[in-house]
Scaffold this motif. Structure first.
Motif, PDB file in Angstrom:
ATOM      1  N   THR A  71       0.783  -1.233   0.000  1.00 64.25           N
ATOM      2  CA  THR A  71       0.000   0.000   0.000  1.00 64.25           C
ATOM      3  C   THR A  71       0.817   1.286   0.000  1.00 64.25           C
ATOM      4  O   THR A  71       0.304   2.327  -0.409  1.00 64.25           O
ATOM      5  N   ASP A  72       2.054   1.255   0.490  1.00 52.91           N
ATOM      6  CA  ASP A  72       2.832   2.495   0.636  1.00 52.91           C
ATOM      7  C   ASP A  72       4.323   2.170   0.643  1.00 52.91           C
ATOM      8  O   ASP A  72       4.954   2.110   1.691  1.00 52.91           O
ATOM      9  N   LEU A  73       4.882   1.967  -0.541  1.00 55.23           N
ATOM     10  CA  LEU A  73       6.282   1.551  -0.642  1.00 55.23           C
ATOM     11  C   LEU A  73       7.243   2.553  -0.011  1.00 55.23           C
ATOM     12  O   LEU A  73       8.295   2.171   0.506  1.00 55.23           O
ATOM     13  N   ASN A  74       6.888   3.821  -0.040  1.00 56.13           N
ATOM     14  CA  ASN A  74       7.787   4.839   0.508  1.00 56.13           C
ATOM     15  C   ASN A  74       7.937   4.718   2.024  1.00 56.13           C
ATOM     16  O   ASN A  74       8.877   5.276   2.597  1.00 56.13           O
ATOM     17  N   ARG A  75       7.009   4.026   2.684  1.00 56.65           N
ATOM     18  CA  ARG A  75       7.088   3.839   4.138  1.00 56.65           C
ATOM     19  C   ARG A  75       7.400   2.395   4.511  1.00 56.65           C
ATOM     20  O   ARG A  75       7.338   2.030   5.682  1.00 56.65           O
ATOM     21  N   ALA A  76       7.739   1.595   3.515  1.00 59.44           N
ATOM     22  CA  ALA A  76       7.900   0.162   3.765  1.00 59.44           C
ATOM     23  C   ALA A  76       9.261  -0.191   4.355  1.00 59.44           C
ATOM     24  O   ALA A  76       9.357  -1.095   5.200  1.00 59.44           O
ATOM     25  N   ALA A  77      10.313   0.475   3.931  1.00 56.95           N
ATOM     26  CA  ALA A  77      11.663   0.059   4.327  1.00 56.95           C
ATOM     27  C   ALA A  77      11.859   0.008   5.846  1.00 56.95           C
ATOM     28  O   ALA A  77      12.407  -0.980   6.362  1.00 56.95           O
ATOM     29  N   PRO A  78      11.442   1.014   6.616  1.00 56.46           N
ATOM     30  CA  PRO A  78      11.616   0.916   8.078  1.00 56.46           C
ATOM     31  C   PRO A  78      10.874  -0.272   8.686  1.00 56.46           C
ATOM     32  O   PRO A  78      11.358  -0.877   9.646  1.00 56.46           O
ATOM     33  N   GLU A  79       9.712  -0.612   8.129  1.00 52.62           N
ATOM     34  CA  GLU A  79       8.954  -1.740   8.659  1.00 52.62           C
ATOM     35  C   GLU A  79       9.643  -3.064   8.322  1.00 52.62           C
ATOM     36  O   GLU A  79       9.676  -3.989   9.150  1.00 52.62           O
ATOM     37  N   VAL A  80      10.195  -3.165   7.107  1.00 49.72           N
ATOM     38  CA  VAL A  80      10.942  -4.372   6.749  1.00 49.72           C
ATOM     39  C   VAL A  80      12.184  -4.487   7.635  1.00 49.72           C
ATOM     40  O   VAL A  80      12.567  -5.584   8.061  1.00 49.72           O
ATOM     41  N   ALA A  81      12.781  -3.338   7.964  1.00 49.76           N
ATOM     42  CA  ALA A  81      13.956  -3.350   8.845  1.00 49.76           C
ATOM     43  C   ALA A  81      13.591  -3.846  10.236  1.00 49.76           C
ATOM     44  O   ALA A  81      14.341  -4.619  10.858  1.00 49.76           O
ATOM     45  N   ARG A  82      12.438  -3.420  10.757  1.00 44.80           N
ATOM     46  CA  ARG A  82      12.020  -3.882  12.088  1.00 44.80           C
ATOM     47  C   ARG A  82      11.758  -5.387  12.080  1.00 44.80           C
ATOM     48  O   ARG A  82      12.103  -6.092  13.037  1.00 44.80           O
ATOM     49  N   ALA A  83      11.129  -5.864  11.014  1.00 46.14           N
ATOM     50  CA  ALA A  83      10.897  -7.302  10.912  1.00 46.14           C
ATOM     51  C   ALA A  83      12.219  -8.058  10.815  1.00 46.14           C
ATOM     52  O   ALA A  83      12.382  -9.124  11.404  1.00 46.14           O
ATOM     53  N   THR A  84      13.181  -7.489  10.105  1.00 45.00           N
ATOM     54  CA  THR A  84      14.496  -8.117   9.973  1.00 45.00           C
ATOM     55  C   THR A  84      15.207  -8.181  11.317  1.00 45.00           C
ATOM     56  O   THR A  84      15.835  -9.194  11.660  1.00 45.00           O
ATOM     57  N   ALA A  85      15.093  -7.115  12.105  1.00 46.96           N
ATOM     58  CA  ALA A  85      15.754  -7.086  13.415  1.00 46.96           C
ATOM     59  C   ALA A  85      15.226  -8.198  14.315  1.00 46.96           C
ATOM     60  O   ALA A  85      15.987  -8.848  15.037  1.00 46.96           O
ATOM     61  N   ALA A  86      13.900  -8.426  14.284  1.00 48.06           N
ATOM     62  CA  ALA A  86      13.329  -9.512  15.089  1.00 48.06           C
ATOM     63  C   ALA A  86      13.736 -10.867  14.523  1.00 48.06           C
ATOM     64  O   ALA A  86      14.097 -11.791  15.266  1.00 48.06           O
ATOM     65  N   TRP A  87      13.710 -10.993  13.198  1.00 51.82           N
ATOM     66  CA  TRP A  87      14.068 -12.257  12.533  1.00 51.82           C
ATOM     67  C   TRP A  87      15.509 -12.665  12.859  1.00 51.82           C
ATOM     68  O   TRP A  87      15.810 -13.862  13.000  1.00 51.82           O
ATOM     69  N   GLN A  88      16.401 -11.696  12.989  1.00 49.17           N
ATOM     70  CA  GLN A  88      17.796 -12.009  13.274  1.00 49.17           C
ATOM     71  C   GLN A  88      17.980 -12.698  14.622  1.00 49.17           C
ATOM     72  O   GLN A  88      19.005 -13.330  14.865  1.00 49.17           O
TER      73      GLN A  88
END
Length: 308
Positions: A191-208
């Motif tokens: 829905t909003d690619l311009n705001r997606a990167a920080p959310e993907v980063a947060r998911a990555t931090a938990a996944w790590q």
């Protein structure tokens, strides 16, 4: 609560038989923790959650001087119940078609009476005091009801889910944090690619922080698709985000499952494509309760608050 929310008759007296104007909400977590209108209830030992909920809602109905409606999400039995509660303490469950009609005006009135932002502030206060379980239960309740009322892609629903993911991370529940954060990232990618990167980063931090090889491979593959999707769409990534994307690929490549083996799992790439796949697959569906279900049905005068 303003007097304008109280149904009145011709003599400007509370009309006790009038249909409810405001729908309250309640939530029962899997462990029995109970929330009504953003407040965690003290259960008083072995007091059943349904009794505590009915008492709290009946007290509100007496204060208002009119019947009230309520939606109860009960995760302990995977059900959502629609209630009608009267000032005399009586209550009954109703069918979906008997519930208050939906609409922006009603949603606005309900959220004006019980503002989501005030609930967020209460969650933050619990977290700041180190009361992470209470904060997490309140965040889950807020996210569940906002999602039910507004949909998973609504901005308030997304914010509540992100808060819940953060609290799960603080509690050390990295699997839940990853799942919740991935859903926020998935929706942003739609829905909003311009705001997606920080959310993907947060998911990555938990996944790590995950240690289960299967989850690392499955969730990591979706993260990798998200990072690649952002790059393909030309979304500028901060150096830290670029490093995270490389870290995901590297971990998948050196893990017990190679990147090619992980790719044999059911593809997750369509999750970032609008209109395909479930938006929030971790949200186990709730079954509507039957009309007249006993645990939420009371005869007049049965509420604890009306007893002497």
């Amino acid at each position: 609560m303003t007097s304008s929310l109280t149904p009145r008759n011709g003599g400007n007296l509370p009309a006790l038989s009038a249909p409810p104007l405001i729908r309250l909400d309640a939530y029962v977590a899997e462990d029995g923790s109970t929330v009504v209108n953003g407040h965690l209830l003290e259960m008083g030992g072995t007091r059943p959650p349904n009794e505590a909920i009915l008492d709290a809602i009946a007290m509100f109905a007496r204060t208002l001087g009119a019947p009230v409606a309520a939606t109860v999400i009960d995760r302990s039995v995977l059900q959502v119940a629609r209630l009608r509660v009267h000032p005399d303490g009586s209550s009954r469950t109703i069918a979906d078609e008997e519930d208050l009609p939906p609409g922006r005006e009603r949603t606005a009135a309900e959220e004006e009476a019980f503002p989501p932002l005030a609930r967020v502030e209460r969650i933050i206060q619990h977290a700041q005091r180190g009361e992470l379980h209470a904060a997490s239960v309140l965040a889950s309740a807020l996210r569940e009801h906002l999602t039910l009322r507004r949909g998973a892609e609504d901005e308030l629903s997304l914010e509540a889910r992100a808060i819940e993911a953060y609290l799960a991370y603080q509690r050390g529940d990295y699997m839940l944090s990853t799942v919740l954060a991935l859903t926020v990232a998935r929706i942003r990618c739609r829905t909003d690619l311009n705001r997606a990167a920080p959310e993907v980063a947060r998911a990555t931090a938990a996944w790590q922080r995950l240690t289960d090889d299967g989850q690392v491979a499955t969730r990591g593959q979706e993260l990798l698709h998200m990072w690649e999707h952002l790059a393909t769409e030309g979304i500028p990534l901060e150096p830290s985000h670029q490093a995270m994307a490389r870290a995901v690929r590297s971990r998948l490549e050196r893990g017990t499952r190679s990147l090619s083996a992980a790719a044999t799992a059911p593809p997750t790439a369509p999750a970032v494509t609008a209109g395909q796949g479930p938006i929030a697959p971790e949200d186990t569906p709730l079954s509507p309760t039957r009309r007249g279900i006993r645990r939420f049905t009371r005869r007049p005068g049965r509420s604890a608050g009306s007893q002497s």
